[in-house]
Motif scaffolding. Sequence first.
Motif, PDB file in Angstrom:
ATOM      1  N   MET A  99       0.815  -1.201   0.000  1.00  0.00           N
ATOM      2  CA  MET A  99       0.000   0.000   0.000  1.00  0.00           C
ATOM      3  C   MET A  99       0.858   1.265   0.000  1.00  0.00           C
ATOM      4  SD  MET A  99      -3.208  -1.079   2.382  1.00  0.00           S
ATOM      5  CE  MET A  99      -4.271   0.253   1.810  1.00  0.00           C
ATOM      6  N   GLU A 100       1.996   1.199   0.667  1.00  0.00           N
ATOM      7  CA  GLU A 100       2.927   2.326   0.640  1.00  0.00           C
ATOM      8  C   GLU A 100       3.552   2.446  -0.759  1.00  0.00           C
ATOM      9  OE1 GLU A 100       6.787   4.085   3.067  1.00  0.00           O
ATOM     10  OE2 GLU A 100       6.182   2.006   3.404  1.00  0.00           O
ATOM     11  N   GLU A 101       3.942   1.327  -1.317  1.00  0.00           N
ATOM     12  CA  GLU A 101       4.537   1.298  -2.659  1.00  0.00           C
ATOM     13  C   GLU A 101       3.585   1.863  -3.712  1.00  0.00           C
ATOM     14  OE1 GLU A 101       5.458  -2.414  -5.443  1.00  0.00           O
ATOM     15  OE2 GLU A 101       6.752  -2.376  -3.679  1.00  0.00           O
ATOM     16  N   ASP A 102       2.292   1.590  -3.563  1.00  0.00           N
ATOM     17  CA  ASP A 102       1.293   2.060  -4.519  1.00  0.00           C
ATOM     18  C   ASP A 102       0.788   3.471  -4.195  1.00  0.00           C
ATOM     19  OD1 ASP A 102       1.490  -0.291  -5.954  1.00  0.00           O
ATOM     20  OD2 ASP A 102      -0.252  -1.224  -5.001  1.00  0.00           O
ATOM     21  N   GLY A 103       1.229   4.028  -3.067  1.00  0.00           N
ATOM     22  CA  GLY A 103       0.876   5.408  -2.732  1.00  0.00           C
ATOM     23  C   GLY A 103      -0.409   5.587  -1.958  1.00  0.00           C
ATOM     24  N   PHE A 104      -0.950   4.528  -1.371  1.00  0.00           N
ATOM     25  CA  PHE A 104      -2.197   4.630  -0.610  1.00  0.00           C
ATOM     26  C   PHE A 104      -1.964   4.929   0.868  1.00  0.00           C
ATOM     27  CE2 PHE A 104      -3.353   1.574  -4.071  1.00  0.00           C
ATOM     28  CZ  PHE A 104      -4.133   2.460  -4.794  1.00  0.00           C
ATOM     29  N   VAL A 105      -0.805   4.540   1.369  1.00  0.00           N
ATOM     30  CA  VAL A 105      -0.480   4.694   2.787  1.00  0.00           C
ATOM     31  C   VAL A 105       0.862   5.401   2.902  1.00  0.00           C
ATOM     32  CG1 VAL A 105       0.187   3.390   4.867  1.00  0.00           C
ATOM     33  CG2 VAL A 105      -1.791   2.683   3.552  1.00  0.00           C
ATOM     34  N   GLU A 106       0.962   6.257   3.902  1.00  0.00           N
ATOM     35  CA  GLU A 106       2.236   6.910   4.203  1.00  0.00           C
ATOM     36  C   GLU A 106       2.742   6.396   5.540  1.00  0.00           C
ATOM     37  OE1 GLU A 106       1.381  11.089   3.879  1.00  0.00           O
ATOM     38  OE2 GLU A 106       1.350  10.990   1.687  1.00  0.00           O
ATOM     39  N   ARG A 107       4.020   6.132   5.578  1.00  0.00           N
ATOM     40  CA  ARG A 107       4.687   5.560   6.752  1.00  0.00           C
ATOM     41  C   ARG A 107       5.608   6.620   7.332  1.00  0.00           C
ATOM     42  NH1 ARG A 107       9.669   3.004   7.680  1.00  0.00           N
ATOM     43  NH2 ARG A 107       9.540   1.149   8.963  1.00  0.00           N
ATOM     44  N   THR A 108       5.522   6.828   8.651  1.00  0.00           N
ATOM     45  CA  THR A 108       6.384   7.779   9.324  1.00  0.00           C
ATOM     46  C   THR A 108       7.143   7.044  10.420  1.00  0.00           C
ATOM     47  OG1 THR A 108       4.759   9.522   8.941  1.00  0.00           O
ATOM     48  CG2 THR A 108       6.464   9.964  10.590  1.00  0.00           C
ATOM     49  N   ALA A 109       8.466   7.032  10.309  1.00  0.00           N
ATOM     50  CA  ALA A 109       9.312   6.419  11.333  1.00  0.00           C
ATOM     51  C   ALA A 109       9.708   7.507  12.322  1.00  0.00           C
ATOM     52  CB  ALA A 109      10.540   5.788  10.701  1.00  0.00           C
ATOM     53  N   LEU A 110       9.346   7.331  13.582  1.00  0.00           N
ATOM     54  CA  LEU A 110       9.665   8.314  14.606  1.00  0.00           C
ATOM     55  C   LEU A 110      11.004   7.966  15.247  1.00  0.00           C
ATOM     56  CD1 LEU A 110       6.123   8.500  16.218  1.00  0.00           C
ATOM     57  CD2 LEU A 110       7.106  10.019  14.499  1.00  0.00           C
ATOM     58  N   ASP A 111      11.809   8.966  15.442  1.00  0.00           N
ATOM     59  CA  ASP A 111      13.144   8.773  16.004  1.00  0.00           C
ATOM     60  C   ASP A 111      13.067   8.808  17.526  1.00  0.00           C
ATOM     61  OD1 ASP A 111      15.856   8.380  16.085  1.00  0.00           O
ATOM     62  OD2 ASP A 111      16.348  10.507  15.783  1.00  0.00           O
ATOM     63  N   VAL A 112      12.520   7.739  18.085  1.00  0.00           N
ATOM     64  CA  VAL A 112      12.393   7.600  19.537  1.00  0.00           C
ATOM     65  C   VAL A 112      12.875   6.210  19.930  1.00  0.00           C
ATOM     66  CG1 VAL A 112      10.460   9.219  19.740  1.00  0.00           C
ATOM     67  CG2 VAL A 112       9.991   6.812  19.335  1.00  0.00           C
ATOM     68  N   VAL A 113      13.089   6.032  21.233  1.00  0.00           N
ATOM     69  CA  VAL A 113      13.503   4.723  21.741  1.00  0.00           C
ATOM     70  C   VAL A 113      12.391   4.217  22.644  1.00  0.00           C
ATOM     71  CG1 VAL A 113      15.226   3.496  23.108  1.00  0.00           C
ATOM     72  CG2 VAL A 113      15.922   5.403  21.624  1.00  0.00           C
ATOM     73  N   PRO A 114      11.841   3.037  22.384  1.00  0.00           N
ATOM     74  CA  PRO A 114      12.069   2.200  21.217  1.00  0.00           C
ATOM     75  C   PRO A 114      11.459   2.849  19.981  1.00  0.00           C
ATOM     76  CG  PRO A 114      10.282   1.271  22.524  1.00  0.00           C
ATOM     77  CD  PRO A 114      10.816   2.472  23.277  1.00  0.00           C
TER      78      PRO A 114
END
Length: 129
Positions: A73-88
């Motif tokens: 879904m991300e590859e096809d542009g339907f979903v956006e993924r956000t990686a947060l720079d936190v621990v964990p």
Amino acid sequence: MKKDSDCLPDEKFRRGELLDANCPSREILRRLTSRWSLLVLVALEDNTLRFSELRRHIGGISERMLAQTLRYMEEDGFVERTALDVVPPHVEYHLSPLGADVRGQVVGLTDWIETNLHHILDKRRHTST
């Protein structure tokens, strides 16, 4: 036989291209209309959810299947993924504008299924007896 370029969006839309086995829209249709993709669209609605929250929302989906579905879904542009720079580390998912648009189309189908579920189940029971 049509070429892939015959089905691209810069060409005037003509019904029936989806019926052509060589049209790339078939792959998008396969991915988008999978049970899990539809449920991701419904679950995300106006929400931003972490992977584990999304998995809890969608009962019965394995971690592996959810990861694969989200990747597609991300590859096809339907979903956006956000990686947060936190621990964990945390990763959040939300619908892209394209995802929100297609979700609007899917809601009609999912509402119809929910509304007519009893008719379908009754028909199945009568057919199997």
